[in-house]
Scaffold this motif. Structure first.
Motif, PDB file in Angstrom:
ATOM      1  N   ALA A  41     -30.992 -39.173  44.866  1.00 47.90           N
ATOM      2  CA  ALA A  41     -29.802 -38.821  45.662  1.00 47.90           C
ATOM      3  C   ALA A  41     -28.636 -39.736  45.318  1.00 47.90           C
ATOM      4  O   ALA A  41     -28.808 -40.941  45.110  1.00 47.90           O
ATOM      5  N   HIS A  42     -27.463 -39.137  45.281  1.00 42.03           N
ATOM      6  CA  HIS A  42     -26.232 -39.920  45.081  1.00 42.03           C
ATOM      7  C   HIS A  42     -25.782 -40.475  46.434  1.00 42.03           C
ATOM      8  O   HIS A  42     -26.096 -39.925  47.488  1.00 42.03           O
ATOM      9  N   TYR A  43     -25.031 -41.594  46.367  1.00 45.17           N
ATOM     10  CA  TYR A  43     -24.524 -42.225  47.590  1.00 45.17           C
ATOM     11  C   TYR A  43     -23.614 -41.308  48.421  1.00 45.17           C
ATOM     12  O   TYR A  43     -23.306 -41.623  49.559  1.00 45.17           O
ATOM     13  N   TYR A  44     -23.137 -40.221  47.836  1.00 42.10           N
ATOM     14  CA  TYR A  44     -22.243 -39.321  48.582  1.00 42.10           C
ATOM     15  C   TYR A  44     -23.019 -38.279  49.394  1.00 42.10           C
ATOM     16  O   TYR A  44     -22.424 -37.426  50.036  1.00 42.10           O
ATOM     17  N   GLN A  45     -24.351 -38.341  49.332  1.00 39.92           N
ATOM     18  CA  GLN A  45     -25.131 -37.389  50.120  1.00 39.92           C
ATOM     19  C   GLN A  45     -25.164 -37.805  51.585  1.00 39.92           C
ATOM     20  O   GLN A  45     -24.997 -38.990  51.917  1.00 39.92           O
ATOM     21  N   PHE A  81     -23.515 -31.094  37.839  1.00 37.09           N
ATOM     22  CA  PHE A  81     -23.493 -31.785  36.536  1.00 37.09           C
ATOM     23  C   PHE A  81     -24.500 -32.938  36.512  1.00 37.09           C
ATOM     24  O   PHE A  81     -25.012 -33.304  35.454  1.00 37.09           O
ATOM     25  N   MET A  82     -24.820 -33.505  37.675  1.00 37.53           N
ATOM     26  CA  MET A  82     -25.785 -34.613  37.726  1.00 37.53           C
ATOM     27  C   MET A  82     -27.191 -34.089  37.401  1.00 37.53           C
ATOM     28  O   MET A  82     -27.960 -34.734  36.679  1.00 37.53           O
ATOM     29  N   GLY A  83     -27.520 -32.911  37.946  1.00 36.47           N
ATOM     30  CA  GLY A  83     -28.808 -32.286  37.638  1.00 36.47           C
ATOM     31  C   GLY A  83     -28.877 -31.930  36.154  1.00 36.47           C
ATOM     32  O   GLY A  83     -29.918 -32.082  35.510  1.00 36.47           O
ATOM     33  N   THR A 129     -15.638 -39.467  27.369  1.00 36.17           N
ATOM     34  CA  THR A 129     -15.608 -38.480  28.449  1.00 36.17           C
ATOM     35  C   THR A 129     -16.416 -38.945  29.650  1.00 36.17           C
ATOM     36  O   THR A 129     -17.559 -39.387  29.520  1.00 36.17           O
ATOM     37  N   TYR A 130     -15.769 -38.806  30.805  1.00 36.51           N
ATOM     38  CA  TYR A 130     -16.395 -39.153  32.084  1.00 36.51           C
ATOM     39  C   TYR A 130     -17.558 -38.199  32.349  1.00 36.51           C
ATOM     40  O   TYR A 130     -17.455 -37.000  32.046  1.00 36.51           O
ATOM     41  N   ILE A 131     -18.628 -38.729  32.906  1.00 39.66           N
ATOM     42  CA  ILE A 131     -19.860 -37.944  33.103  1.00 39.66           C
ATOM     43  C   ILE A 131     -19.650 -36.705  33.998  1.00 39.66           C
ATOM     44  O   ILE A 131     -20.426 -35.757  33.933  1.00 39.66           O
ATOM     45  N   ASN A 132     -18.576 -36.715  34.812  1.00 42.15           N
ATOM     46  CA  ASN A 132     -18.287 -35.573  35.691  1.00 42.15           C
ATOM     47  C   ASN A 132     -17.678 -34.425  34.875  1.00 42.15           C
ATOM     48  O   ASN A 132     -16.488 -34.135  34.933  1.00 42.15           O
ATOM     49  N   CYS A 133     -18.523 -33.768  34.070  1.00 40.41           N
ATOM     50  CA  CYS A 133     -18.062 -32.640  33.246  1.00 40.41           C
ATOM     51  C   CYS A 133     -19.294 -31.812  32.873  1.00 40.41           C
ATOM     52  O   CYS A 133     -20.421 -32.216  33.110  1.00 40.41           O
ATOM     53  N   VAL A 145     -19.108 -41.784  29.659  1.00 34.52           N
ATOM     54  CA  VAL A 145     -19.039 -43.002  30.471  1.00 34.52           C
ATOM     55  C   VAL A 145     -19.136 -42.636  31.952  1.00 34.52           C
ATOM     56  O   VAL A 145     -18.901 -41.495  32.337  1.00 34.52           O
ATOM     57  N   THR A 146     -19.497 -43.620  32.758  1.00 35.60           N
ATOM     58  CA  THR A 146     -19.395 -43.484  34.208  1.00 35.60           C
ATOM     59  C   THR A 146     -18.400 -44.559  34.652  1.00 35.60           C
ATOM     60  O   THR A 146     -17.964 -45.379  33.838  1.00 35.60           O
ATOM     61  N   SER A 147     -18.113 -44.591  35.945  1.00 40.22           N
ATOM     62  CA  SER A 147     -17.139 -45.600  36.366  1.00 40.22           C
ATOM     63  C   SER A 147     -17.727 -47.005  36.294  1.00 40.22           C
ATOM     64  O   SER A 147     -16.991 -47.978  36.253  1.00 40.22           O
ATOM     65  N   SER A 148     -19.076 -47.125  36.239  1.00 43.91           N
ATOM     66  CA  SER A 148     -19.623 -48.487  36.175  1.00 43.91           C
ATOM     67  C   SER A 148     -19.764 -49.016  34.749  1.00 43.91           C
ATOM     68  O   SER A 148     -19.962 -50.212  34.564  1.00 43.91           O
ATOM     69  N   ILE A 192     -11.181 -35.335  46.248  1.00 42.52           N
ATOM     70  CA  ILE A 192     -11.398 -36.285  47.344  1.00 42.52           C
ATOM     71  C   ILE A 192     -10.509 -37.520  47.166  1.00 42.52           C
ATOM     72  O   ILE A 192      -9.717 -37.869  48.048  1.00 42.52           O
ATOM     73  N   HIS A 193     -10.631 -38.145  46.012  1.00 44.71           N
ATOM     74  CA  HIS A 193      -9.895 -39.401  45.791  1.00 44.71           C
ATOM     75  C   HIS A 193      -8.391 -39.181  45.709  1.00 44.71           C
ATOM     76  O   HIS A 193      -7.609 -40.079  45.996  1.00 44.71           O
ATOM     77  N   GLU A 194      -8.001 -37.967  45.340  1.00 42.64           N
ATOM     78  CA  GLU A 194      -6.583 -37.619  45.208  1.00 42.64           C
ATOM     79  C   GLU A 194      -5.897 -37.562  46.579  1.00 42.64           C
ATOM     80  O   GLU A 194      -4.683 -37.688  46.673  1.00 42.64           O
ATOM     81  N   ALA A 215     -12.051 -49.762  46.498  1.00 43.75           N
ATOM     82  CA  ALA A 215     -11.655 -48.409  46.075  1.00 43.75           C
ATOM     83  C   ALA A 215     -12.373 -47.987  44.802  1.00 43.75           C
ATOM     84  O   ALA A 215     -12.664 -48.800  43.923  1.00 43.75           O
ATOM     85  N   HIS A 216     -12.620 -46.673  44.715  1.00 43.03           N
ATOM     86  CA  HIS A 216     -13.212 -46.096  43.504  1.00 43.03           C
ATOM     87  C   HIS A 216     -12.085 -45.849  42.500  1.00 43.03           C
ATOM     88  O   HIS A 216     -10.992 -45.429  42.890  1.00 43.03           O
ATOM     89  N   PRO A 217     -12.353 -46.073  41.182  1.00 46.59           N
ATOM     90  CA  PRO A 217     -11.268 -45.879  40.203  1.00 46.59           C
ATOM     91  C   PRO A 217     -10.830 -44.429  40.006  1.00 46.59           C
ATOM     92  O   PRO A 217      -9.902 -44.181  39.238  1.00 46.59           O
ATOM     93  N   GLU A 218     -11.456 -43.480  40.708  1.00 41.50           N
ATOM     94  CA  GLU A 218     -10.927 -42.110  40.695  1.00 41.50           C
ATOM     95  C   GLU A 218      -9.705 -41.992  41.610  1.00 41.50           C
ATOM     96  O   GLU A 218      -9.063 -40.945  41.660  1.00 41.50           O
ATOM     97  N   CYS A 219      -9.405 -43.057  42.378  1.00 42.99           N
ATOM     98  CA  CYS A 219      -8.207 -43.038  43.239  1.00 42.99           C
ATOM     99  C   CYS A 219      -6.960 -43.220  42.373  1.00 42.99           C
ATOM    100  O   CYS A 219      -6.991 -43.935  41.365  1.00 42.99           O
ATOM    101  N   GLY A 231     -14.212 -50.293  41.827  1.00 43.21           N
ATOM    102  CA  GLY A 231     -15.469 -50.135  41.096  1.00 43.21           C
ATOM    103  C   GLY A 231     -16.192 -48.857  41.461  1.00 43.21           C
ATOM    104  O   GLY A 231     -15.758 -48.092  42.339  1.00 43.21           O
ATOM    105  N   SER A 232     -17.306 -48.621  40.772  1.00 41.28           N
ATOM    106  CA  SER A 232     -18.143 -47.448  41.030  1.00 41.28           C
ATOM    107  C   SER A 232     -18.715 -47.549  42.439  1.00 41.28           C
ATOM    108  O   SER A 232     -18.605 -48.593  43.104  1.00 41.28           O
ATOM    109  N   THR A 233     -19.379 -46.504  42.877  1.00 45.48           N
ATOM    110  CA  THR A 233     -19.949 -46.518  44.227  1.00 45.48           C
ATOM    111  C   THR A 233     -20.849 -47.742  44.427  1.00 45.48           C
ATOM    112  O   THR A 233     -20.763 -48.438  45.421  1.00 45.48           O
TER     113      THR A 233
HETATM  114  P1  13P Z   1     -20.194 -43.219  40.652  1.00 46.99           P
HETATM  115  O1  13P Z   1     -21.330 -43.037  41.599  1.00 46.99           O
HETATM  116  O2  13P Z   1     -20.671 -43.408  39.264  1.00 46.99           O
HETATM  117  O3  13P Z   1     -19.248 -44.262  41.102  1.00 46.99           O
HETATM  118  O4  13P Z   1     -19.357 -41.858  40.590  1.00 46.99           O
HETATM  119  C1  13P Z   1     -19.256 -41.105  41.683  1.00 46.99           C
HETATM  120  C2  13P Z   1     -18.470 -39.890  41.463  1.00 46.99           C
HETATM  121  O5  13P Z   1     -18.847 -38.958  40.866  1.00 46.99           O
HETATM  122  C3  13P Z   1     -17.168 -39.894  42.053  1.00 46.99           C
HETATM  123  O6  13P Z   1     -16.705 -38.605  42.188  1.00 46.99           O
END
Ligand code: 13P
Length: 340
Positions: A41-45, A81-83, A129-133, A145-148, A192-194, A215-219, A231-233
């Motif tokens: 599970a991701h921390y956003y669950q 995309f994580m799956g 490329t960021y993993i969110n794709c 890459v990921t944010s970490s 979300i971060h936007e 803050a997450h760097p997607e902000c 930093g990353s979550t």
């Molecule tokens: P991290 O868990 O790698 O920080 O990325 C979370 C994410 O996808 C933010 O949208």
């Protein structure tokens, strides 16, 4: 785009078939043992899902866990995309996700055809490329890459090569600032971060003068500029746990606060505000699609299951393996919870 999801077959169990008196926690537990399944599970669950998972982590740690598991089945509680990453890294496993509609605004913002044209227009650039794709966009990239690990990886790339960074323009701009590299950014962002509001954040800081901002760097930069930690979550989680401060404003999806409150119940965590001054903007609607009922159903139905055509998988695997190789110096999180 290639369809990489196998939906439940006709006649498969649905939510309306679930006996309302069923103890879902006990059933999920029984099925996970019976199926030799691992629940990631991701921390956003939702907190309830984080608590029943075998492992909770950020995108990098979850990818590492998916690559290394000896389970027969991976139940990935996050977004699609994580799956997909789990399936690319562990093709012999059955990888299921609770809800096939759990997408990502960053993935949506970067369609493979347009990304290919972007690459073709910059033949001398490396594509980071960021993993969110999607798997297709990964397959067209040089390294994921990921944010970490983004900074660690970018610093290892040949200094004379310009970089294309997609799809998150805010993470890209932050990396450009940190590394000083010549980077051309894809114009994508996370819904979300936007939405965090600089004006409301400043007002909140006035009301909580002792609070540190993580803050997450997607902000956007307008938010990052007020942050004590970016930093990353999991980096944010590590930061608030290690810090001597007792109050924090958290500028990322707010379900990460579940782990913070569990590990440091004496500290106060305040979600960063949106333009309305409230915090409703920091709930990811895609992550929120996953529920205990759907986790139970995907364990019963073996679906929705991720399937990636082998040619595409091998092409996407290359930049993902490069990522894992180039981020060996980034340790697994000390704060990863329920670690299986
Ligand atoms: P991290 O868990 O790698 O920080 O990325 C979370 C994410 O996808 C933010 O949208």
């Amino acid at each position: 785009m290639t369809d990489t999801i196998v939906l439940p077959s006709q006649g498969a169990l649905t939510e309306s078939d679930i006996d309302p008196t069923l103890d879902l926690h006990a059933e999920i537990d029984r099925l996970r043992k019976e199926r030799n399944a691992v629940i990631l599970a991701h921390y956003y669950q939702d907190g309830e899902i984080q608590d029943l998972a075998d492992f909770v982590g950020d995108s990098l740690d979850l990818s590492r866990k998916a690559a290394a598991t000896d389970a027969d089945m991976i139940v990935f509680c996050g977004v699609r995309f994580m799956g997909e990453v789990a399936k690319i890294l562990s093709p012999s496993k059955l990888v299921v996700i609770p809800d096939a509609a759990a997408g990502c605004s960053l993935e949506e913002a970067c369609q493979p055809e347009a990304f290919k044209a972007f690459r073709d227009a910059h033949p001398d650039h490396l594509a980071v490329t960021y993993i969110n794709c999607s798997a297709e966009v990964k397959a067209l990239s040089d390294v994921i890459v990921t944010s970490s690990n983004a900074e660690t990886i970018i610093r290892q790339l040949p200094a004379d090569r310009p970089i294309l960074f997609a799809p998150d323009r805010h993470l890209g701009a932050y990396m450009q600032k940190k590394t000083g590299r010549d980077m051309t950014l894809w114009p994508g962002s996370c819904i979300i971060h936007e939405q965090f509001s600089e004006k409301e954040l400043v007002k909140l800081k006035v009301r909580h003068p002792q609070a540190l901002v993580a803050a997450h760097p997607e902000c956007p930069d307008s938010i990052l500029t007020h942050a004590d930690q970016v930093g990353s979550t999991r980096a944010i989680l590590d930061f608030v746990l290690a810090s001597e401060a007792s109050e924090f404003i958290i500028a990322t999806e707010q379900h990460i606060i579940h782990q913070m409150s569990k590990a440091a119940p004496h500290k106060t965590f305040i979600p960063a505000p949106g333009a309305d001054g409230g915090c409703s903007c920091s709930n990811c609607p895609f992550m929120a699609l996953n529920t205990l009922e759907k986790i139970y159903l995907c364990l019963k139905n073996d679906a929705p299951a991720i399937t990636v055509p082998e040619e595409l998988r091998l092409a996407a695997l290359k930049p993902l393996e490069r990522m894992l190789e180039m981020s060996k110096s980034v340790p697994m999180s000390g704060a990863a919870v329920n670690a299986a």
